[in-house]
Design an enzyme around this catalytic site. Structure first.
Site, PDB file in Angstrom:
ATOM      1  N   GLY A  16      71.661  24.588 -17.104  1.00  0.00           N
ATOM      2  CA  GLY A  16      71.652  23.048 -17.094  1.00  0.00           C
ATOM      3  C   GLY A  16      72.215  22.573 -18.680  1.00  0.00           C
ATOM      4  N   TYR A  17      72.255  21.289 -18.554  1.00  0.00           N
ATOM      5  CA  TYR A  17      72.741  20.721 -19.703  1.00  0.00           C
ATOM      6  C   TYR A  17      72.122  20.953 -20.902  1.00  0.00           C
ATOM      7  N   ASN A  38      68.227  28.314 -10.555  1.00  0.00           N
ATOM      8  CA  ASN A  38      68.406  28.220  -8.892  1.00  0.00           C
ATOM      9  C   ASN A  38      70.027  27.528  -8.912  1.00  0.00           C
ATOM     10  N   ASN A  41      71.560  22.260  -9.937  1.00  0.00           N
ATOM     11  CA  ASN A  41      72.319  21.213 -10.648  1.00  0.00           C
ATOM     12  C   ASN A  41      72.900  21.970 -11.803  1.00  0.00           C
ATOM     13  N   LYS A  90      65.427  15.321 -12.375  1.00  0.00           N
ATOM     14  CA  LYS A  90      65.300  14.456 -13.638  1.00  0.00           C
ATOM     15  C   LYS A  90      65.771  13.141 -12.945  1.00  0.00           C
ATOM     16  N   SER A 130      59.650  13.917 -21.680  1.00  0.00           N
ATOM     17  CA  SER A 130      60.578  12.850 -21.987  1.00  0.00           C
ATOM     18  C   SER A 130      60.050  11.619 -22.416  1.00  0.00           C
ATOM     19  N   THR A 132      60.102   8.941 -21.338  1.00  0.00           N
ATOM     20  CA  THR A 132      59.950   7.893 -20.115  1.00  0.00           C
ATOM     21  C   THR A 132      58.200   8.048 -19.889  1.00  0.00           C
ATOM     22  N   TYR A 154      59.038  10.295 -11.402  1.00  0.00           N
ATOM     23  CA  TYR A 154      59.870  11.085 -12.442  1.00  0.00           C
ATOM     24  C   TYR A 154      58.775  11.397 -13.797  1.00  0.00           C
ATOM     25  N   LYS A 158      56.412  14.093 -15.562  1.00  0.00           N
ATOM     26  CA  LYS A 158      56.039  14.820 -17.026  1.00  0.00           C
ATOM     27  C   LYS A 158      55.009  14.663 -17.624  1.00  0.00           C
ATOM     28  N   ASN A 204      72.960   7.500 -15.980  1.00  0.00           N
ATOM     29  CA  ASN A 204      72.705   7.351 -17.335  1.00  0.00           C
ATOM     30  C   ASN A 204      74.131   6.672 -17.861  1.00  0.00           C
ATOM     31  N   GLY A 299      62.723  -2.019 -14.280  1.00  0.00           N
ATOM     32  CA  GLY A 299      62.173  -1.215 -15.093  1.00  0.00           C
ATOM     33  C   GLY A 299      62.538  -0.880 -16.591  1.00  0.00           C
TER      34      GLY A 299
HETATM   35  P1  NAD Z   1      69.848  19.372 -15.774  1.00  0.00           P
HETATM   36  O1  NAD Z   1      69.632  19.288 -14.284  1.00  0.00           O
HETATM   37  O2  NAD Z   1      71.368  19.602 -16.228  1.00  0.00           O
HETATM   38  O3  NAD Z   1      69.126  21.113 -15.987  1.00  0.00           O
HETATM   39  C1  NAD Z   1      68.087  21.508 -15.143  1.00  0.00           C
HETATM   40  C2  NAD Z   1      68.347  22.788 -14.850  1.00  0.00           C
HETATM   41  O4  NAD Z   1      67.238  23.457 -13.967  1.00  0.00           O
HETATM   42  C3  NAD Z   1      69.631  23.107 -13.898  1.00  0.00           C
HETATM   43  O5  NAD Z   1      70.361  24.137 -14.451  1.00  0.00           O
HETATM   44  C4  NAD Z   1      69.005  23.379 -12.522  1.00  0.00           C
HETATM   45  O6  NAD Z   1      69.919  23.961 -11.620  1.00  0.00           O
HETATM   46  C5  NAD Z   1      67.707  23.970 -12.775  1.00  0.00           C
HETATM   47  N1  NAD Z   1      66.812  23.770 -11.573  1.00  0.00           N
HETATM   48  C6  NAD Z   1      66.340  22.711 -11.227  1.00  0.00           C
HETATM   49  N2  NAD Z   1      65.445  22.850 -10.229  1.00  0.00           N
HETATM   50  C7  NAD Z   1      65.113  24.370 -10.503  1.00  0.00           C
HETATM   51  C8  NAD Z   1      64.311  25.164  -9.831  1.00  0.00           C
HETATM   52  N3  NAD Z   1      63.271  24.572  -8.643  1.00  0.00           N
HETATM   53  N4  NAD Z   1      64.098  26.370  -9.944  1.00  0.00           N
HETATM   54  C9  NAD Z   1      65.145  27.072 -10.820  1.00  0.00           C
HETATM   55  N5  NAD Z   1      65.826  26.302 -11.661  1.00  0.00           N
HETATM   56  C10 NAD Z   1      66.103  24.986 -11.320  1.00  0.00           C
HETATM   57  O7  NAD Z   1      68.795  18.565 -16.668  1.00  0.00           O
HETATM   58  P2  NAD Z   1      68.811  18.355 -18.245  1.00  0.00           P
HETATM   59  O8  NAD Z   1      69.341  16.957 -18.300  1.00  0.00           O
HETATM   60  O9  NAD Z   1      69.330  19.684 -18.953  1.00  0.00           O
HETATM   61  O10 NAD Z   1      67.282  18.326 -18.325  1.00  0.00           O
HETATM   62  C11 NAD Z   1      66.479  19.436 -18.605  1.00  0.00           C
HETATM   63  C12 NAD Z   1      65.073  19.125 -18.817  1.00  0.00           C
HETATM   64  O11 NAD Z   1      64.804  18.024 -19.595  1.00  0.00           O
HETATM   65  C13 NAD Z   1      64.375  18.639 -17.338  1.00  0.00           C
HETATM   66  O12 NAD Z   1      63.235  18.944 -17.229  1.00  0.00           O
HETATM   67  C14 NAD Z   1      64.477  17.139 -17.652  1.00  0.00           C
HETATM   68  O13 NAD Z   1      63.564  16.374 -16.999  1.00  0.00           O
HETATM   69  C15 NAD Z   1      64.219  16.760 -19.137  1.00  0.00           C
HETATM   70  N6  NAD Z   1      64.704  15.542 -19.836  1.00  0.00           N
HETATM   71  C16 NAD Z   1      66.114  15.468 -19.594  1.00  0.00           C
HETATM   72  C17 NAD Z   1      66.470  14.132 -20.111  1.00  0.00           C
HETATM   73  C18 NAD Z   1      67.975  13.587 -20.149  1.00  0.00           C
HETATM   74  O14 NAD Z   1      68.270  12.574 -20.328  1.00  0.00           O
HETATM   75  N7  NAD Z   1      68.971  14.716 -19.796  1.00  0.00           N
HETATM   76  C19 NAD Z   1      65.741  13.200 -20.888  1.00  0.00           C
HETATM   77  C20 NAD Z   1      64.314  13.662 -20.867  1.00  0.00           C
HETATM   78  C21 NAD Z   1      63.886  14.957 -20.250  1.00  0.00           C
HETATM   79  C1  UD1 Z   2      66.825   6.523 -17.998  1.00  0.00           C
HETATM   80  C2  UD1 Z   2      65.529   6.448 -17.447  1.00  0.00           C
HETATM   81  C3  UD1 Z   2      64.563   7.414 -17.915  1.00  0.00           C
HETATM   82  C4  UD1 Z   2      64.979   8.697 -18.493  1.00  0.00           C
HETATM   83  C5  UD1 Z   2      66.095   8.498 -19.206  1.00  0.00           C
HETATM   84  C6  UD1 Z   2      66.942   9.707 -19.843  1.00  0.00           C
HETATM   85  C7  UD1 Z   2      65.553   4.565 -15.729  1.00  0.00           C
HETATM   86  C8  UD1 Z   2      64.660   3.137 -15.568  1.00  0.00           C
HETATM   87  N1  UD1 Z   2      65.154   5.339 -16.999  1.00  0.00           N
HETATM   88  O1  UD1 Z   2      66.220   5.600 -19.235  1.00  0.00           O
HETATM   89  O2  UD1 Z   2      63.295   7.648 -17.315  1.00  0.00           O
HETATM   90  O3  UD1 Z   2      64.158   9.571 -18.970  1.00  0.00           O
HETATM   91  O4  UD1 Z   2      67.224   7.589 -18.503  1.00  0.00           O
HETATM   92  O5  UD1 Z   2      67.565  10.467 -18.648  1.00  0.00           O
HETATM   93  O6  UD1 Z   2      66.217   5.063 -14.996  1.00  0.00           O
HETATM   94  N2  UD1 Z   2      72.856   0.892 -18.990  1.00  0.00           N
HETATM   95  C9  UD1 Z   2      73.858  -0.158 -18.720  1.00  0.00           C
HETATM   96  N3  UD1 Z   2      74.708   0.218 -17.509  1.00  0.00           N
HETATM   97  C10 UD1 Z   2      74.580   1.332 -16.703  1.00  0.00           C
HETATM   98  C11 UD1 Z   2      73.532   2.370 -17.272  1.00  0.00           C
HETATM   99  C12 UD1 Z   2      72.794   2.061 -18.239  1.00  0.00           C
HETATM  100  O7  UD1 Z   2      74.090  -1.096 -19.214  1.00  0.00           O
HETATM  101  O8  UD1 Z   2      75.325   1.594 -16.027  1.00  0.00           O
HETATM  102  C13 UD1 Z   2      71.950   0.639 -20.131  1.00  0.00           C
HETATM  103  C14 UD1 Z   2      70.574   0.539 -19.958  1.00  0.00           C
HETATM  104  O9  UD1 Z   2      70.044  -0.816 -19.333  1.00  0.00           O
HETATM  105  C15 UD1 Z   2      69.821   0.898 -20.907  1.00  0.00           C
HETATM  106  C16 UD1 Z   2      70.906   1.973 -21.715  1.00  0.00           C
HETATM  107  O10 UD1 Z   2      72.116   1.509 -21.154  1.00  0.00           O
HETATM  108  O11 UD1 Z   2      69.771  -0.196 -21.793  1.00  0.00           O
HETATM  109  C17 UD1 Z   2      70.585   3.386 -21.520  1.00  0.00           C
HETATM  110  O12 UD1 Z   2      70.499   3.792 -20.031  1.00  0.00           O
HETATM  111  P1  UD1 Z   2      70.141   5.271 -19.363  1.00  0.00           P
HETATM  112  O13 UD1 Z   2      71.228   5.896 -19.962  1.00  0.00           O
HETATM  113  O14 UD1 Z   2      69.915   4.897 -18.069  1.00  0.00           O
HETATM  114  O15 UD1 Z   2      68.570   5.524 -20.283  1.00  0.00           O
HETATM  115  P2  UD1 Z   2      67.374   5.014 -20.169  1.00  0.00           P
HETATM  116  O16 UD1 Z   2      67.203   3.537 -19.911  1.00  0.00           O
HETATM  117  O17 UD1 Z   2      66.739   5.141 -21.676  1.00  0.00           O
END
Ligand code: NAD
Ligand code: UD1
Length: 342
Positions: A16-17, A38, A41, A90, A130, A132, A154, A158, A204, A299
């Site tokens: 993943g990312y 798996n 995503n 996520k 997170s 969050t 979500y 966490k 996002n 939110g």
């Molecule tokens: P992502 O979706 O890109 O990566 C998640 C990976 O897990 C993917 O490769 C997906 O295929 C795999 N996966 C999902 N469900 C699975 C399962 N049941 N079994 C095996 N593999 C599985 O997400 P990401 O952005 O890389 O996030 C990684 C972690 O960080 C997540 O736990 C997410 O909740 C957490 N996180 C992400 C962000 C964000 O903004 N990206 C912010 C805070 C926390």
């Molecule tokens: C969101 C999630 C949070 C998660 C985080 C990272 C919600 C309420 N919160 O947070 O749980 O951990 O992403 O994945 O969904 N914005 C715009 N226009 C858009 C999209 C976003 O103005 O189309 C603004 C938002 O209001 C915010 C900022 O951009 O001020 C960032 O938004 P986003 O990327 O969704 O992250 P979070 O709000 O921090």
């Protein structure tokens, strides 16, 4: 620069990312990596790309973290120095629709992983939490002592995982966990060979800016310009995903030497508004981002910024890349995927 000692790490969600960028950092440090994913995503060609970028391929086990037999088999077949646990769901919106699924995958999957680790004798984990989990306190910058108050399934999943990991550490004095609370990861490896690939409609900000930049989206909707912030738009702590990956590689030697649960913010400590994001993106990439001002998103908070001091003290880690790098690298990655799909 290669690490002095090479270890073998087990990375769930490593395709993943954030996982893929961390796997790349581990491989580049000379470690051996097994990815367990798996592909719900992620794309399979990430595995080959990682091998090409690092000059060393990760091992792949395709599987679901809810499959206890598969995880146990993987973790007992081979001794791992630590597990990095990224796998999970996520999307905040999806979690509201399917709270049970989020509990099953994120919390149930973590419980199963911990049992499999015990059988395999692996006693160190880095967990993707997170910001969050802090919910709506409105304190900013926010430090790790702030109580948790997640406001959606979500975030709750966490917070529940954090409790599971803390319990494990209490029950086993040798067990260690780095609970990393990410702020807002954006950007991509500067090679533009790996990056974020959101399935369906992104929620996002950065993926939506990228869609407005390519014209896939007519314009970006800014959710509110009446917050108590300098320009009224929401302020967040955006962190380059490569800096975030480095936070994981810094956490590993720490937890390997220090049992217990360590909750650590990974952010930059610097907030940017939506308007600043758009302006920087336009300036760095010379591409217009059409936008309109819309109502606040339910939110949302005005400002969410990390206090990053604990990570600096504990891990000797801090983010180095700035907003211009984040915008430049995100756009290079987006252009590369648009080109390869056309
Ligand atoms: P992502 O979706 O890109 O990566 C998640 C990976 O897990 C993917 O490769 C997906 O295929 C795999 N996966 C999902 N469900 C699975 C399962 N049941 N079994 C095996 N593999 C599985 O997400 P990401 O952005 O890389 O996030 C990684 C972690 O960080 C997540 O736990 C997410 O909740 C957490 N996180 C992400 C962000 C964000 O903004 N990206 C912010 C805070 C926390
Ligand atoms: C969101 C999630 C949070 C998660 C985080 C990272 C919600 C309420 N919160 O947070 O749980 O951990 O992403 O994945 O969904 N914005 C715009 N226009 C858009 C999209 C976003 O103005 O189309 C603004 C938002 O209001 C915010 C900022 O951009 O001020 C960032 O938004 P986003 O990327 O969704 O992250 P979070 O709000 O921090």
């Amino acid at each position: 620069m290669g690490a002095q000692t090479s270890h073998r790490y087990f990375v769930t969600g490593g395709a993943g990312y954030i996982g893929s960028h961390t796997v790349l950092a581990l491989l580049r440090d000379g470690h051996d990596v097994t990815i367990f994913d798996n592909f719900s995503n992620a794309s399979r060609d990430v595995i080959d790309r990682l091998g090409a970028l690092a000059g060393k391929a990760p091992v792949l086990i395709e599987g679901d973290i809810r499959d206890e037999a598969a995880l146990t088999s993987a973790l007992t077949a081979q001794k791992y120095r630590a597990v990095l646990h990224f796998a999970g769901l996520k999307s905040v919106a999806e979690s509201v629709e399917k709270p049970q699924l989020y509990h099953e995958v994120n919390v149930g999957g973590t419980e199963i992983l911990l049992r499999a680790m015990e059988k395999g004798g692996c006693k160190a984990i880095v967990f993707s939490s997170s910001a969050t989990v802090y919910g709506t306190h409105g304190v900013s910058p926010i430090d790790e002592s702030c109580s948790l108050d997640p406001i959606n399934p979500y975030g709750q999943s966490k917070a529940d995982c954090e409790v599971l990991l803390e319990n494990n550490c209490q029950n086993d004095a040798e067990f260690s966990a780095a609970i990393l609370r990410y702020f807002n990861p954006v950007g991509a490896d500067k090679s533009a060979k790996i990056g974020e690939m959101p399935k369906g409609t992104p929620a996002n900000l950065m993926p939506l800016i990228l869609e407005a930049a390519t014209g896939e989206r007519e314009k970006l909707a800014i959710f509110g310009n009446d917050y108590d912030t300098p320009d009224g738009t929401g302020v967040r702590d955006y962190i380059h995903v490569s800096d975030l990956a480095a936070g994981h590689t810094a956490a590993l030697p720490y937890i390997e030497a220090h049992p217990g649960a360590h909750k650590i913010n990974l952010g930059t400590g610097r907030g940017y508004s939506v308007i600043e994001m758009i302006q920087t993106f336009q300036a760095v990439n010379d591409v217009p981002i059409p936008y309109s001002i819309e109502a606040r998103r339910p939110g949302d908070l005005g400002e969410v910024v990390a206090n990053p001091n604990y990570a600096r003290e504990l891990l000797d880690w801090q983010a180095n890349l700035g907003l211009e790098d984040m915008c430049r690298d995100a756009w290079a990655w987006k252009k590369s995927i648009v080109k390869s799909s056309s």
